[in-house]
Design a protein around this motif. Structure first.
Motif, mmCIF file in Angstrom:
data_model
loop_
_atom_site.group_PDB
_atom_site.id
_atom_site.type_symbol
_atom_site.label_atom_id
_atom_site.label_comp_id
_atom_site.label_asym_id
_atom_site.label_seq_id
_atom_site.Cartn_x
_atom_site.Cartn_y
_atom_site.Cartn_z
ATOM 1 N N LYS A 51 0.576 -1.158 0.259
ATOM 2 C CA LYS A 51 0.169 -0.296 -0.262
ATOM 3 C C LYS A 51 0.740 1.056 -0.564
ATOM 4 N N SER A 187 3.451 3.206 12.026
ATOM 5 C CA SER A 187 4.198 3.337 11.508
ATOM 6 C C SER A 187 5.310 4.612 12.816
ATOM 7 N N TYR A 361 3.948 6.364 0.043
ATOM 8 C CA TYR A 361 2.244 6.818 0.074
ATOM 9 C C TYR A 361 2.180 8.370 -0.659
#
Ligand SMILES: *Cc1c(COP(=O)(O)O)cnc(C)c1O
Length: 382
Positions: A51, A187, A361
């Protein structure tokens, strides 16, 4: 200057016509280097979290780099990904029956989030071969093993402890084979929590093996590596020593998105117009938050905008440090659409703004369809 940035600048200077802006440019070499460096320091398997960047070409061309597998979080990602040799894990609290069915059919390993997903898997049992399951443990399950409790933000991922016990009993009863477990404490949390996580995981291995009555073989300790993990003070040697305490039949893995791809990606946008309002200069670009949402820093209360490199023809502009600044703005008619700041100036139409550290991201966490604005192209560099 970083080698990949130098290379990009050279390509943009000499072959400007090959790039349509706004665009992302990814360095395959940086990805391979990042992967090998981090894997080497950890001394374990390292799974890529798709992702962070699901650009198809990137995943295909780096497929051989991600030798320990890829983790997938949606059926869209699953369909995108060509079947290869390396393992694929699927993991999402919301994964429904059709996603789980598709994942089983394409021989993925399921990372199970909750008891309901486990019930669904049981329905598929006997119909198709199912890889041994991984249970995703909520970070709170580690608390009971902490000597000095650490506070982390609560999250909704994985099993709570009492459900872990139910799940193990369920798997044992129904002969659903369990391969191991996966914990992830969010994260950026690696440096702070890695030792605690590993210590707790050692005890959880014992618990799993005792409850199941057989040896498990995979422990995924998650990740949460910083973009700049190398410059952070962390004793990898001591950490590897601790990991050496896992029984030899256990394969220990970590997982990362950001540390593998963030520094390998650049975002390039061209300044279309320049204007000044009450002494504030603006560079209006052909790309902005609609192609790179994170640059607009909408989720920070105190915004510090990125400072891109400015390329004019084949020249990198060096600005005298001055009080003058130029804000770079995008195409979306949203007043939050400010993506960068140049200390100094002036810039002029045709200049290219090259932003570093846009590989994780930035493309994947961008809301595309607003105003039907074009999405950014992606290019790969060797
Ligand atoms: C997103 C995610 C990661 C990757 O996080 P990064 O901060 O990009 O390294 C790892 N593990 C799980 C379970 C995730 O959902």
């Amino acid at each position: 200057m970083k080698a990949s940035l130098e290379k990009l600048v050279a390509q943009l200077s000499q072959q400007r016509q090959h790039f349509s802006t706004p665009c992302y440019v990814y360095s395959l070499k940086d990805i391979a280097d990042n992967y090998q460096k981090l894997k080497g320091r950890l001394g374990t398997s390292l799974i890529y979290s798709l992702k962070a960047n699901s650009c198809l070409d990137l995943v295909v061309r780096s497929g051989h780099v991600f030798e320990d597998g890829v983790e997938i979080a949606s059926v869209g990602e699953l369909n995108l990904l060509p079947r290869g040799e390396s393992p694929r894990y699927i993991n999402n609290p919301s994964a429904d029956k059709s996603f789980l069915r598709a994942a089983i059919a394409s021989k993925c390993t399921l990372v199970i989030d909750n008891l309901s997903q486990l019930e669904i898997v049981k329905e598929f049992q006997g119909k198709r071969p199912i890889n041994p399951l991984i249970l995703r443990l909520n970070p709170s399950t580690l608390d009971q093993f902490e000597k000095a409790p650490v506070t982390t933000r609560r999250d909704h991922f994985g099993f709570g402890w009492s459900d872990v016990e139910t799940a193990l009993a369920f798997c044992k009863k129904h002969e659903l084979k369990v391969a191991g477990f996966h914990v992830f404490r969010g994260s950026y949390n690696f440096a702070k929590l890695a030792f605690n996580t590993a210590q707790a995981a050692l005890q959880i291995v014992e618990k799993f093996e005792r409850e199941l009555g057989y040896a498990i073989d995979l422990v995924n300790l998650g990740g949460g590596f910083d973009l700049n993990w190398e410059s952070i003070d962390f004793n990898f040697e001591q950490y590897r020593e601790l990991l050496g305490e896992f029984p030899s039949h256990i394969k220990v893995a970590h997982e990362s998105g950001r540390a593998l791809v963030a520094s390998a990606g650049y975002f390039v946008t061209q300044i279309r117009y320049v204007k000044s309002i009450e002494g504030q200069q603006y560079g209006i670009c052909d790309g902005g938050m609609a192609q790179n949402f994170l640059l607009a820093k909408t989720e920070s209360t105190f915004k510090r905008f990125s400072q891109p490199l400015i390329l004019r023809g084949d020249e990198i502009l060096e600005f005298e440090s001055s009080t003058e600044s130029c804000l770079l703005v995008g195409t979306s008619c949203n007043k939050e659409d400010v993506i960068g700041e140049i200390k100094g100036g002036p810039v002029q139409p045709g200049d290219l703004a090259v932003f570093s550290n846009c590989g994780a991201y930035n493309a994947s966490y961008t809301v595309a369809p607003f105003l039907s604005l074009p999405s950014a192209k992606s290019y790969l560099m060797e």
